[in-house]
Design a protein around this motif. Structure first.
Motif, mmCIF file in Angstrom:
data_model
loop_
_atom_site.group_PDB
_atom_site.id
_atom_site.type_symbol
_atom_site.label_atom_id
_atom_site.label_comp_id
_atom_site.label_asym_id
_atom_site.label_seq_id
_atom_site.Cartn_x
_atom_site.Cartn_y
_atom_site.Cartn_z
ATOM 1 N N ILE A 1 -5.942 6.284 6.702
ATOM 2 C CA ILE A 1 -6.071 5.514 5.458
ATOM 3 C C ILE A 1 -5.103 4.334 5.382
ATOM 4 C CG2 ILE A 1 -6.980 7.481 4.154
ATOM 5 C CD1 ILE A 1 -4.313 7.883 2.842
ATOM 6 N N GLY A 2 -4.068 4.333 6.227
ATOM 7 C CA GLY A 2 -3.125 3.221 6.264
ATOM 8 C C GLY A 2 -2.093 3.281 5.147
ATOM 9 N N PHE A 3 -0.922 2.694 5.384
ATOM 10 C CA PHE A 3 0.155 2.741 4.384
ATOM 11 C C PHE A 3 1.255 1.751 4.751
ATOM 12 C CE2 PHE A 3 1.226 5.504 7.845
ATOM 13 C CZ PHE A 3 2.565 5.296 8.059
ATOM 14 N N ASP A 4 1.975 1.278 3.751
ATOM 15 C CA ASP A 4 3.222 0.546 3.985
ATOM 16 C C ASP A 4 4.409 1.441 3.684
ATOM 17 O OD1 ASP A 4 1.957 -1.948 4.576
ATOM 18 O OD2 ASP A 4 1.505 -2.119 2.433
ATOM 19 N N LEU A 5 4.194 2.311 2.665
ATOM 20 C CA LEU A 5 5.279 3.174 2.230
ATOM 21 C C LEU A 5 4.685 4.529 1.844
ATOM 22 C CD1 LEU A 5 8.285 3.452 1.340
ATOM 23 C CD2 LEU A 5 7.588 2.566 -0.897
ATOM 24 N N VAL A 6 5.292 5.585 2.370
ATOM 25 C CA VAL A 6 4.877 6.940 1.982
ATOM 26 C C VAL A 6 6.009 7.549 1.171
ATOM 27 C CG1 VAL A 6 4.201 9.241 2.779
ATOM 28 C CG2 VAL A 6 3.499 7.216 4.070
ATOM 29 N N ILE A 7 5.676 8.094 -0.008
ATOM 30 C CA ILE A 7 6.711 8.718 -0.843
ATOM 31 C C ILE A 7 6.346 10.180 -1.076
ATOM 32 C CG2 ILE A 7 8.004 8.589 -3.010
ATOM 33 C CD1 ILE A 7 7.306 5.711 -3.263
ATOM 34 N N LEU A 8 7.350 11.044 -0.965
ATOM 35 C CA LEU A 8 7.151 12.469 -1.210
ATOM 36 C C LEU A 8 8.291 12.995 -2.081
ATOM 37 C CD1 LEU A 8 6.831 11.919 2.114
ATOM 38 C CD2 LEU A 8 6.208 14.318 2.091
ATOM 39 N N ASN B 1 0.849 -1.188 0.000
ATOM 40 C CA ASN B 1 0.000 0.000 0.000
ATOM 41 C C ASN B 1 0.895 1.252 0.000
ATOM 42 O OD1 ASN B 1 -1.913 1.915 0.387
ATOM 43 N ND2 ASN B 1 -2.577 1.193 2.400
ATOM 44 N N ILE B 2 1.022 1.864 -1.161
ATOM 45 C CA ILE B 2 1.918 3.022 -1.287
ATOM 46 C C ILE B 2 1.085 4.301 -1.333
ATOM 47 C CG2 ILE B 2 3.761 4.077 -2.661
ATOM 48 C CD1 ILE B 2 4.025 1.280 -4.052
ATOM 49 N N VAL B 3 1.437 5.251 -0.512
ATOM 50 C CA VAL B 3 0.760 6.551 -0.554
ATOM 51 C C VAL B 3 1.770 7.607 -1.010
ATOM 52 C CG1 VAL B 3 -0.516 8.295 0.738
ATOM 53 C CG2 VAL B 3 -0.788 5.873 1.319
ATOM 54 N N VAL B 4 1.405 8.334 -2.051
ATOM 55 C CA VAL B 4 2.274 9.422 -2.505
ATOM 56 C C VAL B 4 1.639 10.739 -2.102
ATOM 57 C CG1 VAL B 4 3.559 10.370 -4.447
ATOM 58 C CG2 VAL B 4 2.642 8.074 -4.591
ATOM 59 N N CYS B 5 2.391 11.543 -1.380
ATOM 60 C CA CYS B 5 1.888 12.875 -1.029
ATOM 61 C C CYS B 5 2.252 13.827 -2.152
ATOM 62 C CB CYS B 5 2.513 13.363 0.268
ATOM 63 S SG CYS B 5 2.080 12.332 1.671
ATOM 64 N N VAL B 6 1.258 14.492 -2.718
ATOM 65 C CA VAL B 6 1.548 15.462 -3.774
ATOM 66 C C VAL B 6 0.987 16.818 -3.368
ATOM 67 C CG1 VAL B 6 1.483 13.700 -5.578
ATOM 68 C CG2 VAL B 6 -0.544 15.057 -5.124
ATOM 69 N N LYS B 7 1.584 17.854 -3.940
ATOM 70 C CA LYS B 7 1.177 19.208 -3.569
ATOM 71 C C LYS B 7 0.954 20.027 -4.823
ATOM 72 C CE LYS B 7 2.625 23.125 -0.734
ATOM 73 N NZ LYS B 7 3.739 23.762 -0.009
ATOM 74 N N GLY C 1 -1.127 7.215 -13.518
ATOM 75 C CA GLY C 1 -1.355 5.792 -13.266
ATOM 76 C C GLY C 1 -1.695 5.416 -11.826
ATOM 77 N N ALA C 2 -1.726 6.394 -10.917
ATOM 78 C CA ALA C 2 -2.100 6.072 -9.537
ATOM 79 C C ALA C 2 -3.535 5.554 -9.516
ATOM 80 C CB ALA C 2 -1.967 7.312 -8.653
ATOM 81 N N ASP C 3 -3.844 4.731 -8.483
ATOM 82 C CA ASP C 3 -5.134 4.043 -8.492
ATOM 83 C C ASP C 3 -6.272 4.876 -7.927
ATOM 84 O OD1 ASP C 3 -4.239 1.286 -9.375
ATOM 85 O OD2 ASP C 3 -2.882 1.671 -7.708
ATOM 86 N N LYS C 4 -6.000 5.596 -6.859
ATOM 87 C CA LYS C 4 -7.071 6.381 -6.237
ATOM 88 C C LYS C 4 -6.456 7.538 -5.469
ATOM 89 C CE LYS C 4 -7.440 2.967 -2.450
ATOM 90 N NZ LYS C 4 -7.023 3.662 -1.252
ATOM 91 N N GLY D 1 0.576 -4.158 -5.630
ATOM 92 C CA GLY D 1 0.023 -3.253 -4.629
ATOM 93 C C GLY D 1 -0.814 -2.172 -5.238
ATOM 94 N N GLU D 2 -0.927 -1.092 -4.490
ATOM 95 C CA GLU D 2 -1.836 -0.025 -4.893
ATOM 96 C C GLU D 2 -1.193 1.322 -4.573
ATOM 97 O OE1 GLU D 2 -6.591 0.173 -4.580
ATOM 98 O OE2 GLU D 2 -5.559 0.292 -2.652
ATOM 99 N N VAL D 3 -1.404 2.282 -5.460
ATOM 100 C CA VAL D 3 -0.846 3.617 -5.233
ATOM 101 C C VAL D 3 -1.983 4.600 -4.974
ATOM 102 C CG1 VAL D 3 0.459 5.532 -6.240
ATOM 103 C CG2 VAL D 3 1.172 3.166 -6.672
ATOM 104 N N THR D 4 -1.921 5.221 -3.809
ATOM 105 C CA THR D 4 -2.925 6.223 -3.449
ATOM 106 C C THR D 4 -2.252 7.592 -3.425
ATOM 107 O OG1 THR D 4 -4.023 4.607 -2.037
ATOM 108 C CG2 THR D 4 -4.610 6.922 -1.691
#
Lengths: 259, 393
Positions: A109-116, A2-8, A78-81, A55-58
């Motif tokens: 929302i939960g995460f395994d990896l956060v990328i910024l 479960n990957i979450v990317v923080c974007v601004k 290409g991110a999923d949601k 996995g999934e990219v949020t």
């Protein structure tokens, strides 16, 4: 994974950027909003990791309603949601309160990896990844020019003045990336069309259990006291070369402590 | 009435502009100067699925129509490629994919469309002849049937993109023009495998030295006892005119879109210079002699765009679109020329320096008034076909 990317969303660097005269915050209406460039690298890295490991990219963004354009861009890549944290109470939040708000949302929302991306082109504090990791109680792996995932271990090459450090940690973790890491893909036609149908969840501060007195301009630890337009560039010094140009140039550089 | 572009066309605008944002005017200048294909942009267009916009989804494309292709061409052109480089996009996604999607046989579609969608293969289109330019029905390249094959002889000119093409859409006569009743009867379009025909010594070509649009060479083509299997006929034998109109109308629309993009570039360049350049202590754009021609061009661009999108919409909806396509081509090309001329004049003496892009823009814009059809022929169409005036020829 479960990957979450923080974007601004940031004001377009190609346009004139302004602060508001009333509360001295960024005037988001004065310039076109675009995705922060380094965030594109973060999205690309998340997509690559997903392609290699599943996995999934949020996409997670905190920003006004017009930040949906930036979310759509990341979804088109290409991110999923996406999760959009939007609330008037967040206006004027500084890095500390932004990290708090994002951390609360990430816990929800939960995460395994956060990328910024390692910094944004507007505020350029470059501290969010570190603050976020601290608040989440996870390892921080910042300024990555390379990321490898192996099972529950994440290894990065961290850019330094002298080269790079190899940094390893276990998941879950927070990673920030620099522009050397990859070449972000352009959204494809199908990607752009599909992005319109991907789910975007909108959360307010109550939904993410964010305390109103911990965010926003009134709670900011830093304060903009005064601002002014940058002074026009002064006329340069012209050195005429009369056989001693090299020495004069060296003198000038020495006087400015460059050499 | 709804004037907003459909989401699909907006996606095209955003996507193509995104790619082009990393390739500015300098990039296109370099391609033109070095007379080379814009490989980098082409690769990105292929990767993002932009070459297969008009290829049906079942063949791996995006299933869109001419409107999306026109918007793509316009956006590409407006990013700085201008008119000269638009053929990059028209040759394969337009001539090849669009035509086969509508007129190809099941076997032709299955074989070629997936490869056209990915850019794996490219196409070119061969109609014009030394003795038959505007008068397309007067071509003399002849295909005679010989068992299961056709044997073609003739000569073509101004055939762009032969060098990269795997397949050529070759327009021939299978009934000589003098004997055809009506005149449009007896035209046949063939798919010709270019590398194979060249290897067999049945087709050769020679590039024409030209004043602009040098990212894609244009050629003389010589066809000598070229053998083409009967299954390579596109559309009906003798009924090629139907296919031809569905190539020529989109061609007008796509090159109109390209001209429109070129007009946008020229206007941008002109306006920027008019704002920055100061003479007599104020920006030259504050002089109405400079401002009004630019404002006039803006008005013409917007008008041409309306007609262009309408023409593409009509084609996609299988409505007659000849009038719209011709008006769009005429007005977009005129807007491009006037925009380039206004930008040129705005630059004063510096316009003549190749350090500024206006000379290239002027050269690029000029082609729109003569190709793929002259302005006079477009006006003739309107005069005779639309207004019913007597023919002079």
């Amino acid at each position: 994974m479960n990957i979450v990317v923080c974007v601004k969303q940031v004001p377009d660097t190609a346009t004139e950027r302004k602060l508001r005269s009333d509360d001295k915050t960024l005037d988001r209406d004065a310039a076109d909003g675009v995705i922060n460039e380094l965030c594109e690298y973060a999205v690309e890295e998340a997509l690559k990791i997903k392609e290699a490991h599943g996995g999934e990219v949020t996409v997670l963004t905190m920003g006004p309603s017009k930040a949906t354009d930036t979310i759509r861009k990341a979804l088109a890549m290409g991110a999923d949601k996406a999760v959009h944290l939007v609330d008037d109470a967040l206006h004027g939040s500084d890095a500390l309160s932004t990290s708090y708000a994002l951390a609360q949302t990430l816990k929800k929302i939960g995460f395994d990896l956060v990328i910024l991306g390692s910094e944004s082109t507007d505020a350029r504090t470059g501290v969010l990844a570190a603050m976020l990791a601290e608040r989440l109680g996870t390892p921080q792996l910042t300024l990555a020019r390379k990321v490898d995932i192996d099972g529950s271990a994440v290894t990065i090459e961290r850019v330094t003045d002298y080269g790079y450090d190899k940094v390893e940690a276990s998941l879950p973790a927070v990673v920030s990336v620099v522009e050397k890491i990859n070449e972000p893909r352009y959204p494809s036609f199908k990607g752009i069309m599909a992005a319109k149908k991907k789910p975007v969840e909108t959360l307010g501060i109550a939904d993410a259990e964010i305390a109103a007195d911990q965010v926003g301009l009134a709670s900011a630890w830093s304060e903009v006291v005064e601002f002014a337009a940058a002074p026009p560039r002064a006329a340069g010094t012209v050195v005429k070369d009369e056989g001693d140009g090299g020495a004069k140039a060296a003198e000038f550089l020495a006087s400015k402590k460059f050499i | 009435m709804d004037f907003s572009l459909p989401e699909s066309a907006q996606a095209v605008q955003r996507g193509i502009a995104g790619i082009c944002s990393r390739y500015g005017m300098d990039y296109w200048e370099r391609c033109e100067t070095e007379k080379r294909w814009p490989e980098e942009v082409w690769a990105e267009l292929a990767k993002g699925g932009w070459l297969g916009l008009a290829v049906p989804e079942e063949y791996g494309g995006a299933g869109q129509g001419l409107l999306e292709l026109a918007v793509a061409t316009e956006t590409l052109s407006a990013s700085g490629s201008a008119g000269g480089s638009a053929f990059t996009y028209v040759l394969t996604p337009g001539f090849g994919a669009m035509t086969l999607a509508r007129h190809g046989t099941a076997a032709q579609k299955a074989e070629l469309l997936p490869k056209l969608a990915t850019g794996e293969i490219e196409t070119c289109f061969a109609l014009t002849e030394p003795d038959a330019g505007s008068n397309s029905l007067a071509i003399s390249t002849f295909a005679r049937q010989d068992g299961g094959e056709f044997v073609v002889n003739g000569q073509k000119i101004w055939i762009t993109g032969v060098q990269r093409a795997t397949w050529m859409l070759l327009v021939t006569r299978t009934i000589p023009a003098a004997e055809a009743r009506p005149r449009a009867n007896g035209m046949t379009v063939f798919l010709v495998n270019v590398p194979e025909a060249v290897a067999a010594g049945q087709l050769s070509y020679r590039p024409i030295s030209k004043m602009g649009a040098n990212t894609t060479p244009s050629n003389m083509v010589f066809i000598d006892e070229l053998r083409v299997p009967a299954e390579n006929v596109v559309g009906e034998l003798h009924g090629g005119a139907v296919v031809l109109w569905d190539i020529l109308n989109p061609e007008r629309i796509l090159l109109g879109a390209s001209a429109l993009g070129g007009a946008e570039v020229a206007l941008r360049v002109g306006v920027n210079y008019a704002k920055e350049r100061e003479v007599f202590g104020r920006p030259i754009g504050s002089n109405q002699a400079i401002a009004f021609p630019l404002a006039q061009v803006k008005a013409k661009i917007e008008l041409a765009r309306l007609m262009l999108y309408k023409a593409a919409w009509a084609f996609d909806n299988r409505l007659p679109c000849g009038t719209e396509a011709n008006i769009a081509k005429l007005t977009a090309s005129q807007a491009a020329w006037e925009a380039a001329d206004a930008a040129f004049q705005t630059h004063g003496g510096m316009a003549y320096s190749l350090e500024y892009p206006v000379a290239r823009l002027l050269t690029d814009a000029r082609i729109g008034k003569i190709a793929p059809v002259t302005e006079e022929l477009l006006l003739n169409y309107l005069a005779t076909q639309v207004l019913g005036l007597p023919r002079s020829f």
